[in-house]
Enzyme design. Structure first.
Site, mmCIF file in Angstrom:
data_model
loop_
_atom_site.group_PDB
_atom_site.id
_atom_site.type_symbol
_atom_site.label_atom_id
_atom_site.label_comp_id
_atom_site.label_asym_id
_atom_site.label_seq_id
_atom_site.Cartn_x
_atom_site.Cartn_y
_atom_site.Cartn_z
ATOM 1 N N LYS A 125 0.716 -1.293 0.009
ATOM 2 C CA LYS A 125 -0.125 0.032 -0.091
ATOM 3 C C LYS A 125 0.838 1.011 0.030
ATOM 4 O O LYS A 125 2.068 1.164 0.470
ATOM 5 C CB LYS A 125 -1.105 0.070 1.450
ATOM 6 C CG LYS A 125 -2.201 0.868 1.259
ATOM 7 C CD LYS A 125 -3.114 0.133 0.552
ATOM 8 C CE LYS A 125 -4.401 1.107 0.141
ATOM 9 N NZ LYS A 125 -5.626 0.126 -0.126
ATOM 10 N N ASP A 165 -7.123 4.304 -4.276
ATOM 11 C CA ASP A 165 -7.801 4.139 -3.060
ATOM 12 C C ASP A 165 -8.359 5.597 -2.638
ATOM 13 O O ASP A 165 -8.597 6.118 -3.631
ATOM 14 C CB ASP A 165 -6.738 3.675 -2.167
ATOM 15 C CG ASP A 165 -7.262 3.290 -0.728
ATOM 16 O OD1 ASP A 165 -7.744 2.189 -0.446
ATOM 17 O OD2 ASP A 165 -7.551 4.116 0.222
HETATM 18 P P1 NDP Z 1 -12.858 8.019 -2.503
HETATM 19 O O1 NDP Z 1 -11.742 8.831 -2.343
HETATM 20 O O2 NDP Z 1 -13.535 7.559 -3.945
HETATM 21 O O3 NDP Z 1 -14.146 8.178 -1.694
HETATM 22 C C1 NDP Z 1 -14.020 8.194 -0.315
HETATM 23 C C2 NDP Z 1 -15.407 8.816 0.538
HETATM 24 O O4 NDP Z 1 -15.139 8.522 1.873
HETATM 25 C C3 NDP Z 1 -15.918 10.030 0.102
HETATM 26 O O5 NDP Z 1 -17.094 10.275 0.247
HETATM 27 C C4 NDP Z 1 -15.115 10.729 1.441
HETATM 28 O O6 NDP Z 1 -15.753 12.073 1.573
HETATM 29 C C5 NDP Z 1 -15.131 9.732 2.564
HETATM 30 N N1 NDP Z 1 -14.301 9.755 3.524
HETATM 31 C C6 NDP Z 1 -12.806 9.690 3.379
HETATM 32 N N2 NDP Z 1 -12.153 9.960 4.384
HETATM 33 C C7 NDP Z 1 -13.098 10.114 5.415
HETATM 34 C C8 NDP Z 1 -13.033 10.459 6.678
HETATM 35 N N3 NDP Z 1 -11.871 10.620 7.549
HETATM 36 N N4 NDP Z 1 -14.523 10.776 7.452
HETATM 37 C C9 NDP Z 1 -15.559 10.763 6.503
HETATM 38 N N5 NDP Z 1 -15.575 10.402 5.496
HETATM 39 C C10 NDP Z 1 -14.516 10.204 4.753
HETATM 40 O O7 NDP Z 1 -12.269 6.549 -2.054
HETATM 41 P P2 NDP Z 1 -12.793 5.158 -2.273
HETATM 42 O O8 NDP Z 1 -14.362 4.954 -2.522
HETATM 43 O O9 NDP Z 1 -11.997 4.305 -3.168
HETATM 44 O O10 NDP Z 1 -12.456 4.478 -0.959
HETATM 45 C C11 NDP Z 1 -13.554 4.177 0.387
HETATM 46 C C12 NDP Z 1 -12.976 3.209 1.086
HETATM 47 O O11 NDP Z 1 -12.862 1.933 0.548
HETATM 48 C C13 NDP Z 1 -11.721 3.430 1.823
HETATM 49 O O12 NDP Z 1 -11.614 2.604 2.926
HETATM 50 C C14 NDP Z 1 -10.684 2.376 0.737
HETATM 51 O O13 NDP Z 1 -9.660 2.068 1.322
HETATM 52 C C15 NDP Z 1 -11.847 1.264 0.476
HETATM 53 N N6 NDP Z 1 -11.430 0.452 -0.537
HETATM 54 C C16 NDP Z 1 -11.268 1.189 -1.950
HETATM 55 C C17 NDP Z 1 -11.040 0.234 -2.911
HETATM 56 C C18 NDP Z 1 -10.935 0.817 -4.259
HETATM 57 O O14 NDP Z 1 -10.689 -0.079 -5.326
HETATM 58 N N7 NDP Z 1 -11.060 2.254 -4.629
HETATM 59 C C19 NDP Z 1 -11.136 -1.219 -2.988
HETATM 60 C C20 NDP Z 1 -11.240 -1.588 -1.738
HETATM 61 C C21 NDP Z 1 -11.424 -0.806 -0.623
HETATM 62 P P3 NDP Z 1 -14.817 13.431 1.166
HETATM 63 O O15 NDP Z 1 -15.288 13.485 -0.291
HETATM 64 O O16 NDP Z 1 -15.445 14.657 2.033
HETATM 65 O O17 NDP Z 1 -13.443 13.322 1.409
HETATM 66 O O1 2IT Z 2 -7.997 -1.306 -0.720
HETATM 67 C C1 2IT Z 2 -7.960 -2.045 -1.644
HETATM 68 O O2 2IT Z 2 -8.238 -3.334 -1.877
HETATM 69 C C2 2IT Z 2 -7.834 -1.116 -2.881
HETATM 70 N N1 2IT Z 2 -7.740 0.001 -2.703
HETATM 71 C C3 2IT Z 2 -7.684 -1.740 -4.421
HETATM 72 C C4 2IT Z 2 -6.245 -2.129 -4.363
HETATM 73 C C5 2IT Z 2 -5.936 -2.594 -5.982
HETATM 74 O O3 2IT Z 2 -4.388 -2.788 -6.107
HETATM 75 O O4 2IT Z 2 -6.823 -2.609 -6.649
#
Ligand code: NDP
Ligand code: 2IT
Length: 445
Positions: A125, A165
């Site tokens: 990561k 992420d």
């Molecule tokens: P994005 O940046 O697309 O969206 C993040 C969302 O979460 C936004 O709505 C953001 O609000 C909110 N957020 C972030 N930090 C905080 C905080 N500290 N408190 C409250 N709200 C918060 O990210 P993703 O959708 O990609 O990621 C969301 C989650 O999913 C994370 O935990 C990530 O690790 C996990 N994840 C992501 C994957 C991927 O492929 N993208 C795969 C698997 C897991 P704001 O816009 O106000 O910052």
């Molecule tokens: O938390 C996760 O699994 C991700 N943000 C996706 C990682 C990836 O390599 O696609």
């Protein structure tokens, strides 16, 4: 002192102040306790001591120039945690809260998540404390180029493959890939989450959200239930939240909430496909606040609040770590919530996890439930290596099959260790054993 306690002591001593990392390690260690006690080989090979120590940590300066000509300096990280079963693989997070402890917790979780996907991927990561909010496209590009100028010497299609992420989506992957290609002078799959026209995979944007719902469906099937007609609370409004809502709608559920770091919207009538389009434009194009949804669609807006006091059958935390406290979990249960499937990484704090497990609701921990994202990244790597794209239906079918298989591994493993229905134990043990056995096979490295 037992083997587990000894390792936890070492981890505390070596990683002071890194509370998210300690939290993630403590949960996995507790789950694998019976496996360690029953298999002396893991203790003899010092597998626990080795698995909690990243293979390599890279920390670097990221200097860049903002639109007004000022020099800015951020910190960059890449933690290459474990390569026993494949090249390091895992996302990059750009968020002001990022420090080493966050990247290490995410990298550690990624090791077991990637192991569960059935694909050959190790865990890693990275990210930066850079805050993308309020930055122009040009500033984002300059930052990404500077970040990649250092990162490029540590990654590669067969070595370490970053992706997105929080704060890193298609736009950022584009700038990062452009700079990687320019410096390395090769067009290879050194990053995933690329756009379709230049090496990306169909379904990758949807994968984490869709996968989280496929996992929820599998959990519900074990008690003859389905998502049709269920009232669902979703947090976040980014990549994972958006496609979680899309799939829930397709399956006939009613989604009543979304949130961002400023507050929560509650739409009792349901966030329909048309309303979701508005959210996608708001968040992915205009990069605005979820508050705008409330005014536009006549919904409630709760400043500074999370969605967990909204009555629901199923909850999908898709924002960030520790966003469900013990008190939030108690409220969800009191209101009749029967299922929690985690789109985010470690969104439930230890008290919340304890409540969900002890009350025996259907609780899918992130490393199982959100593994669809990295799984399709794995398929993007395969397509890049073959130089052949697969059709949408094929990737979606593979995603569904992988989520079904992860669910099966969790169930069977939990059952095998006398913890029937405990997906936390099932995911942690199944993820751990594959990596631990590979480490034993490869000697003391
Ligand atoms: P994005 O940046 O697309 O969206 C993040 C969302 O979460 C936004 O709505 C953001 O609000 C909110 N957020 C972030 N930090 C905080 C905080 N500290 N408190 C409250 N709200 C918060 O990210 P993703 O959708 O990609 O990621 C969301 C989650 O999913 C994370 O935990 C990530 O690790 C996990 N994840 C992501 C994957 C991927 O492929 N993208 C795969 C698997 C897991 P704001 O816009 O106000 O910052
Ligand atoms: O938390 C996760 O699994 C991700 N943000 C996706 C990682 C990836 O390599 O696609």
């Amino acid at each position: 002192m037992g083997a587990i306690e000894e390792v936890l002591e070492i981890v505390k001593r070596r990683n002071p102040g890194e509370k998210e990392f300690l939290q993630a390690v403590a949960e996995v260690m507790e789950s694998v306790r019976p496996v360690i006690e029953a298999n002396k080989v893991y203790q003899e090979g010092r597998i626990l001591e080795r698995i909690v120590e990243p293979e390599r940590v890279v920390l670097f300066r990221v200097p860049w120039v903002d639109d007004s000509g000022g020099v800015q300096v951020n910190r960059g990280f890449r933690v290459q945690f474990n390569s026993a079963i494949g090249p390091y693989k895992g996302g990059l997070r750009f968020h002001p809260s990022v420090y080493l402890g966050i990247i290490k917790f995410l990298g550690f979780e990624q090791v077991f998540k990637n192991s569960l996907t059935t694909l050959p991927m190790g865990g890693g990561k990275g990210g930066s404390d850079f805050d993308p909010k309020g930055k122009s496209d040009g500033e984002i590009m300059h930052f990404c180029q500077s970040f990649m100028t250092e990162l490029c010497r540590h990654i590669g299609a067969d070595c370490d493959v970053p992706a997105g992420d929080i704060g890193v989506g298609g736009r950022e992957i584009g700038y990062l890939f452009g700079q990687y290609k320019r410096i390395a002078n090769e067009f290879t799959g050194a990053l995933t989450g690329k756009k379709l026209k230049w090496g990306g995979s169909l379904i990758r944007p949807e994968a984490a959200g869709y996968g989280c719902i496929y996992f929820a469906e599998e959990m519900l099937k074990t008690c003859g239930e389905s998502l049709a007609g269920k009232v669902c609370a979703v947090s976040g409004s980014g990549n994972v939240a958006q496609y979680t809502v899309e799939k829930l709608n397709q399956l006939g559920a009613k989604v009543v909430s979304l949130s961002d770091s400023h507050g929560t919207i509650y739409d009792e009538d349901g966030i329909t496909e048309a309303k979701l389009k508005f959210v996608m434009d708001l968040k992915n194009v205009r990069r605005g606040r979820i508050k705008e949804y409330a005014a536009r669609h006549n919904a409630d807006y709760r400043e500074g609040k999370r969605p967990w006091d909204i009555p629901c059958d199923c909850a999908f935390p898709c924002a960030t770590e520790n966003e469900i406290s013990g008190a939030d979990a108690a409220t969800l249960l009191k209101n009749g919530c029967i299922l929690v499937s985690e789109g985010a990484n470690m969104p439930s704090d230890p008290q919340a996890v304890h409540l969900f497990v002890s009350k025996r609701i259907l609780y899918g921990p992130g490393k199982a439930a959100n593994a669809g994202g990295v799984a399709i990244s794995g398929l993007e790597m395969a397509q890049n290596a073959m130089r052949l794209p697969w059709p949408r239906e094929e990737v979606d079918r593979r995603l569904r099959d992988i989520m079904i298989e992860i669910h099966r591994q969790c169930r069977v493993t939990a059952e095998q260790w006398g913890q029937s229905g405990n997906y936390v134990m099932g995911a942690n043990i199944a993820g751990f054993v594959k990596v631990a056995d590979a480490m034993l096979d490869q000697g003391v490295v």
